[in-house]
Design an enzyme around this catalytic site. Structure first.
Site, mmCIF file in Angstrom:
data_model
loop_
_atom_site.group_PDB
_atom_site.id
_atom_site.type_symbol
_atom_site.label_atom_id
_atom_site.label_comp_id
_atom_site.label_asym_id
_atom_site.label_seq_id
_atom_site.Cartn_x
_atom_site.Cartn_y
_atom_site.Cartn_z
ATOM 1 N N SER A 173 0.896 -1.100 0.003
ATOM 2 C CA SER A 173 0.068 0.120 0.164
ATOM 3 C C SER A 173 0.843 1.226 -0.142
ATOM 4 C CB SER A 173 -1.017 0.066 1.308
ATOM 5 O OG SER A 173 -0.041 0.019 2.357
ATOM 6 N N THR A 218 -6.992 5.785 6.289
ATOM 7 C CA THR A 218 -7.006 5.075 7.654
ATOM 8 C C THR A 218 -5.703 5.592 8.463
ATOM 9 O OG1 THR A 218 -5.359 3.822 6.264
ATOM 10 C CG2 THR A 218 -7.466 2.919 6.427
ATOM 11 N N GLU A 240 5.222 -7.971 -22.475
ATOM 12 C CA GLU A 240 4.358 -7.518 -23.328
ATOM 13 C C GLU A 240 3.276 -6.452 -22.804
ATOM 14 O OE1 GLU A 240 1.839 -10.235 -26.476
ATOM 15 O OE2 GLU A 240 3.015 -11.241 -25.321
ATOM 16 N N ASN A 258 -9.179 1.833 -2.182
ATOM 17 C CA ASN A 258 -10.311 1.107 -1.430
ATOM 18 C C ASN A 258 -11.447 1.774 -1.711
ATOM 19 O OD1 ASN A 258 -8.551 -0.665 -0.357
ATOM 20 N ND2 ASN A 258 -8.182 0.332 1.508
#
Length: 449
Positions: free
Chosen positions: A140, A179, A254, A206
């Site tokens: 995160s 948070t 790719e 989120n």
């Protein structure tokens, strides 16, 4: 073979990984203890295992993954959970004290003590691969471990495995639901550090996924497991072509070739369809055309930004299941006639298709309905700059008062790093503006003739 090593950093990284491995095991017919299910043994041999799993002498499959966190709680849950027999115990590395939402602790003080142990294990997993394709790093942006330790790991991987591709899955701080207070600091510091080390970063936020779960699955209060299972479907789709056969297979390199026009502009927007609950699934046709269209609706995209305000540079559509190339081409042809989807003028074709015949799997008793086909869209659009500018303005508000900066400086960071990181992000926003502007100038010139 084309092996991929997954590295899961911090709470978000480890919890997303739990959902991903749960799904891979279902897809490959592997039980939670690492051995094959009876029907899998009876079926044709599956050669797709080796991308994510290594096989031991006695027929047990071990994930090629490393869990790393600076505090033990999340990893202890894995050590005692349903899949405890699956993972190699030495590949679960946890420290004693956490990074306290502080990038500097994850990157400098606490993280420094753990990094060599983690890299040693990565080296052991890598030595076990015959043709390592690259790394998937899950972390995160907002947490201390995810941002600080994640960035440190990326830097060190570049030194040790320079040529291997490194793909990031980052949980980007949601615009409304934060948070922690210092998320903008951590995010901008980690972006600045990893910008030159990551080849491609898939961002999910989120809040966008909460909204998808609420709207499409009818969950009033989605929890992290619901969110992570949705993210796992995306990760699985992106890697499906390495594990199963299909008419248009796409490998990791790719993606970069097709999605990243300039090295710094490597943040594709992710969308997945169909996200539908079991109750509604019976009433939907779920045609290739419908799925493809729904990927371009802002509601189905996993970062809060409006692609109608930006221009697309490149788009990858990865289909799974019962899809024939003809349908996919027809869906793309219809998309091109729509005026809402604008491409930059220097990239007229813009669509890369992948088709993998393995239909998507769903976790039993999960929220997602069983469907026979699905599509994951990765698109590089200039609209994602909206996400950066929202983050930058929050950073500026706090940094103008030097709020919370002492926590970072106290852990050995220099204040100059903040302004350096902020300037780098401003440059990134300008890069996006220029890419969009190049095409604007072209349009004005045409109008004169």
């Amino acid at each position: 073979m084309r092996e991929i090593i997954s590295l899961n950093v911090g709470q978000a990284g480890c919890q997303i990984a739990n959902s991903c491995w749960e799904l891979y095991c279902l897809e490959h017919g592997i039980q939670p203890d690492g051995y094959l299910t009876e029907e899998r043994k009876a079926a044709d041999p599956d050669h797709g295992f080796s991308t994510f799993f290594s096989e031991t002498g006695n027929g047990k499959y071990v994930p090629r993954t490393i869990y790393a966190d600076l505090e033990p709680n999340v990893i202890d849950e894995v050590r005692t959970g349903a899949y405890r027999g699956l993972f190699h115990p030495e590949h679960m590395i946890s420290g004693k004290e956490d990074a306290s939402n502080n990038y500097a602790r994850g990157h400098y003080t606490v993280g420094k003590e753990l990094i060599d142990q983690v890299l040693d294990k990565v080296r052991r997993v890598a030595d076990n691969c015959s043709g390592l394709q690259g790394f998937l790093v899950f972390h995160s942006f907002g947490g201390g471990t995810g941002s600080g330790f994640g960035a440190l790991l990326m830097e060190r991987l570049s030194v040790d495995y320079g040529k291997k591709s490194k793909l990031e899955f980052c949980v980007y701080p949601a615009p409304q639901t934060a948070t922690s207070v210092v998320e903008p600091y951590n995010s901008i510091l980690t972006t600045h550090t990893t910008l030159e080390h990551a080849d491609c970063s898939f961002m999910v936020d989120n809040e966008a996924i909460y909204d998808i779960c609420r709207r499409n699955l009818g969950l009033e209060r989605p929890n992290y497991e619901n969110l992570n299972r949705l993210i796992a479907q995306v990760v699985s789709s992106i890697t499906a072509s390495l594990r199963f056969d299909g008419s248009l297979n796409v490998d990791l390199n790719e993606f970069q070739t097709n999605l990243v026009p300039y090295p710094r502009i490597h943040f594709p927007l992710v969308a997945y369809a169909p996200v539908i609950s079991a109750a509604k699934a019976a009433h939907e046709a779920n045609s290739v055309q419908e799925m493809t269209m729904s990927c371009f609706e802002p509601n189905n995209q996993m970062v809060k930004c409006d692609p109608r305000h930006g221009k697309y540079m490149a788009t990858c559509l990865l289909y799974r299941g019962d899809v024939v190339p003809n349908d996919a081409h027809a869906a793309v042809a219809t998309l091109k006639t729509k005026r809402t989807i604008q491409f930059v003028d220097w990239c007229p074709t813009g669509f890369k298709l992948g088709i993998c015949y393995q239909p998507p799997h769903q976790v039993p008793n999960g929220d997602l309905a069983k469907v026979n086909r699905a599509v994951c869209m990765l698109s590089n659009t200039t609209a994602i700059a909206e996400a950066w500018s929202a983050l930058s303005s929050k950073f500026d508000l706090m940094y103008s008062k030097r709020a919370f900066v002492h926590w970072y400086v106290g852990e050995g960071m220099e204040e100059g790093e903040f302004s350096e990181a902020r300037e780098d992000l401003a440059a990134l926003e300008r890069d996006y503006e220029e890419v969009a502007a190049d095409s604007m100038e072209g349009e004005e010139v045409e109008a004169e003739y």
